[in-house]
Structure formats: C-alpha cells, structure tokens
Design a protein around this motif. Structure first.
Motif, PDB file in Angstrom:
ATOM      1  N   TYR A 138       0.816  -1.215   0.000  1.00  0.00           N
ATOM      2  CA  TYR A 138       0.000   0.000   0.000  1.00  0.00           C
ATOM      3  C   TYR A 138       0.854   1.271   0.000  1.00  0.00           C
ATOM      4  O   TYR A 138       0.366   2.355  -0.335  1.00  0.00           O
ATOM      5  N   TYR A 139       2.123   1.146   0.337  1.00  0.00           N
ATOM      6  CA  TYR A 139       3.041   2.300   0.278  1.00  0.00           C
ATOM      7  C   TYR A 139       3.229   2.804  -1.155  1.00  0.00           C
ATOM      8  O   TYR A 139       3.644   3.945  -1.356  1.00  0.00           O
ATOM      9  N   ARG A 140       2.935   1.964  -2.142  1.00  0.00           N
ATOM     10  CA  ARG A 140       3.122   2.395  -3.537  1.00  0.00           C
ATOM     11  C   ARG A 140       2.224   3.566  -3.902  1.00  0.00           C
ATOM     12  O   ARG A 140       2.479   4.279  -4.878  1.00  0.00           O
ATOM     13  N   HIS A 141       1.184   3.799  -3.090  1.00  0.00           N
ATOM     14  CA  HIS A 141       0.277   4.908  -3.382  1.00  0.00           C
ATOM     15  C   HIS A 141       0.958   6.264  -3.177  1.00  0.00           C
ATOM     16  O   HIS A 141       0.500   7.269  -3.730  1.00  0.00           O
ATOM     17  N   PHE A 142       2.030   6.310  -2.402  1.00  0.00           N
ATOM     18  CA  PHE A 142       2.825   7.541  -2.329  1.00  0.00           C
ATOM     19  C   PHE A 142       3.411   7.855  -3.709  1.00  0.00           C
ATOM     20  O   PHE A 142       3.412   9.015  -4.148  1.00  0.00           O
ATOM     21  N   TYR A 143       3.914   6.817  -4.359  1.00  0.00           N
ATOM     22  CA  TYR A 143       4.523   7.001  -5.679  1.00  0.00           C
ATOM     23  C   TYR A 143       3.465   7.382  -6.715  1.00  0.00           C
ATOM     24  O   TYR A 143       3.709   8.222  -7.586  1.00  0.00           O
ATOM     25  N   GLU A 144       2.296   6.772  -6.602  1.00  0.00           N
ATOM     26  CA  GLU A 144       1.221   7.094  -7.532  1.00  0.00           C
ATOM     27  C   GLU A 144       0.745   8.529  -7.345  1.00  0.00           C
ATOM     28  O   GLU A 144       0.446   9.243  -8.319  1.00  0.00           O
ATOM     29  N   PHE A 145       0.705   8.979  -6.092  1.00  0.00           N
ATOM     30  CA  PHE A 145       0.324  10.361  -5.812  1.00  0.00           C
ATOM     31  C   PHE A 145       1.357  11.317  -6.402  1.00  0.00           C
ATOM     32  O   PHE A 145       1.007  12.344  -6.996  1.00  0.00           O
TER      33      PHE A 145
END
Length: 352
Positions: A138-145
């Motif tokens: 779920y940390y990948r959402h930082f990258y997506e943001f």
C-alpha cells in the motif's frame, strides 16, 4: 486547483507501517513484558532492571501530572542511552550519587544497562524486518500520488523500516541521500542538483536498520543492502539529533519544508515527540491558512483533534483535519490530487 511543488509535505509515524505487520512502539513494549522477559533466558536476568527503568519513567511523568502517558520503546531506549553514558552524562556533576537500587540492578559499571540496550536493539531489527514486503504494497500509493502531482514531494519518516523502499514501483525515483558508493551526501536532497532525478525525497529522521557508521572513514554514514547488527539509529530527542548529520540536516529540512508547505499530512504519528511537535506548531502558527491532515485509526474524531491540539499547544483546532481510518485505507482511497487539493487555500496569495 492543482498541487504545486512543496505544497504538500508528509510526516510518517509507526502507525503507517502497522498494516504491513510492523508493531507500534507501544506494542513492542507489550511484547517485551508479556513474552521476552518471561520466556527468553537472556532476558530473564534483566527483568528487575527493566521494570525499574520503566517505573522511573512513569514516576518522572507523574511529577508533571502526566499520569496517562504511555511508555514506548523509543522512550525506554532514550533513557538507556543516557544512563549508558554514566559519568560522561552532561548532568553527572550535578548528581550526588546514582540511585542505590539502580546500581544494584545494573551493576557498578552499568553493564546491565548496556546488555539490555543491546538486546532491545537486536529485537528491534527482528520486529521491523519483514520476511515478505508484499504486505507493505500500500506504500506504492505515495509514488502514484507523486506521479499524479507531477512534481517532487518530500516525505519525512520517524520509522526505521524499509517499507517505502520495497514498495517502490518500477520506473519511480526515490532519493535516500546515498551515492553510488552508498555514502550519504546532503547535496542529493537539493532540488537544483541536475544529477539527481527524484520523484520522492525520503528523509529517515531517526535512522534506518540498514545504516551504519564507517569508523575507518571518519564515522561517515553508509547504507547497507541488508539490516545491520548495530544500525545507526536515534531514539526520540537523542543528542545525535542535534549534533550529527544526517539528523541535524533532516530536522532543518523538515522545518524548511513545513514552513513552505500549504498542507502537512501526518500518518500514524502519536504526537509524542516534543521536538517534532514544536516544528509542526511553528509551521501552523506561521500561516493560519496552513492545514494539518492527520490520519488516525481511532474513531472519536473530536477527541483525537483535541488531543493533537493539546500536544501541539495550539490555541485552536481549526487547522486540523482528521481522517479516522488506517494508513492503508487512507493511502488506497484518499491520497489523490482531487481529495487533497480540497484543502488548498482558496486565495492563492495567502502564502505570499
């Protein structure tokens, strides 16, 4: 309204990694007391010393009326680090004698203090090191943001873990401050550095389980591929925070970017670090239009807001916005430009 570079800055606490399977600092203390001290031979002989240290911390809090304070692993380690200095402690000349009970439990040379600290450090790595980092996806959402924003973002974390690193998608750029020789260099955080292409700048305010000091090269900071046996970590407001890079540099950067930001997003932080709290307070008081978004799993929104206001010593809670959900839920469902831009000031020149 679009999000510009440095409009949003992040601060992550232990709660951000809880959904990945890493225990919080309070849960670590529970594990020591309910399991390790009772079941592990190397811990059993230190049980009385551990309870004495914890009781002394609670007693000190009680003197100032802080009867509801919890004792997390960082506070225990901070106290052990100070006691370990013994006669080299800054306040030692003002102390008539060490407490007799402490000497009985720790030994005349405080060898018990050093042993307990080493055991906790070793266990800390075991708690933090995940066998399977897919749980931290779920940390990948930082990258997506960051991709959605289209500009670099700054993320400050109090965590020692590697969730952010392992969640990095292919093609995303994460800057940790280490060069091709794995040596730390502050210039890598300079947005004007043409040699660095970073989508996210990650500042590990309290160190990492893969950091070490190279004693043969002037104690410069190095990064390893795997967790170190004795990693370079600090606990709470350790003296290294005020005197040694990268910690001194990171605090300066946190101050700088919180003062430049329009929105500060805090995820899984307990607001128990006075040093960090003072910088957040300064930022909020500097600009009344600045918004503090706090992600906290507790459901009593007003109580959480009131506690944060008290911790930051703010006159009002009007700048605080609460998302009553887990870090995983927030990152998966709410960390979008559309959602976050709602909190940008309506008047563009409010921050001029």
């Amino acid at each position: 309204m679009s999000i510009k570079e440095n409009d949003v800055v992040f601060l992550l606490g232990a709660g951000c990694s809880f959904d990945a399977g890493i225990p919080t600092v309070n849960k670590m203390v529970e594990d020591i007391e309910n399991s390790l001290l009772k079941n592990k031979d190397e811990w059993k002989g230190l049980q009385d010393l551990y309870f004495y240290i914890k009781s002394a911390i609670l007693y000190a809090d009680g003197i100032f009326g802080k009867f509801h304070n919890t004792v997390g692993i960082e506070k225990i380690m901070n106290v052990l680090s100070e006691l370990e200095k013994k006669e080299k402690n800054l306040v030692y000349p003002f102390i008539a004698n060490w407490n007799n009970r402490l000497i009985d439990l720790a030994g005349a040379n405080f060898e018990g203090i050093r042993k307990l600290k080493k055991l906790i450090t070793t266990q800390l790595i075991n708690w933090i090191k995940l066998e399977d980092y897919r749980a931290a996806d779920y940390y990948r959402h930082f990258y997506e943001f960051q991709k959605e924003v289209g500009k670099s973002i700054r993320v400050f974390t109090l965590n020692y873990d590697l969730c952010f690193e392992y969640a990095k998608p292919h093609g995303s750029e994460l800057e940790l401050g280490f060069d091709e020789n794995r040596t730390w260099n502050s210039l890598r955080f300079d947005s004007n550095n043409q040699d660095i292409e970073a989508g996210i700048y990650l500042y590990k305010l309290h160190g990492s389980i893969t950091w070490k000091r190279d004693k043969d090269q002037g104690h410069i900071l190095k990064s390893s591929v795997h967790p170190e046996e004795e990693p370079d970590l600090i606990f709470g407001t350790d003296t290294k925070l005020q005197s040694i890079d990268p910690y001194l540099f990171y605090v300066y950067e946190f101050r700088k970017y919180t003062l430049e930001s329009k929105i500060i997003i805090v995820i899984g932080y307990s607001f128990s670090d006075e040093y960090i709290n003072n910088l957040i307070k300064q930022s909020l008081e500097h600009k009344p239009e600045r918004v503090l978004i706090v992600v906290d799993i507790r459901q009593d929104e007003e109580k959480v807001k009131s506690e944060i206001q008290a911790a930051l010593k703010l006159k009002s809670s009007s700048q605080i916005v609460i998302y009553s959900k887990s870090a995983k839920e927030f990152l998966e469902n709410d960390l979008t430009v559309t959602e976050i831009s709602k909190y940008l000031p309506k008047v563009e020149d409010a921050f001029l």
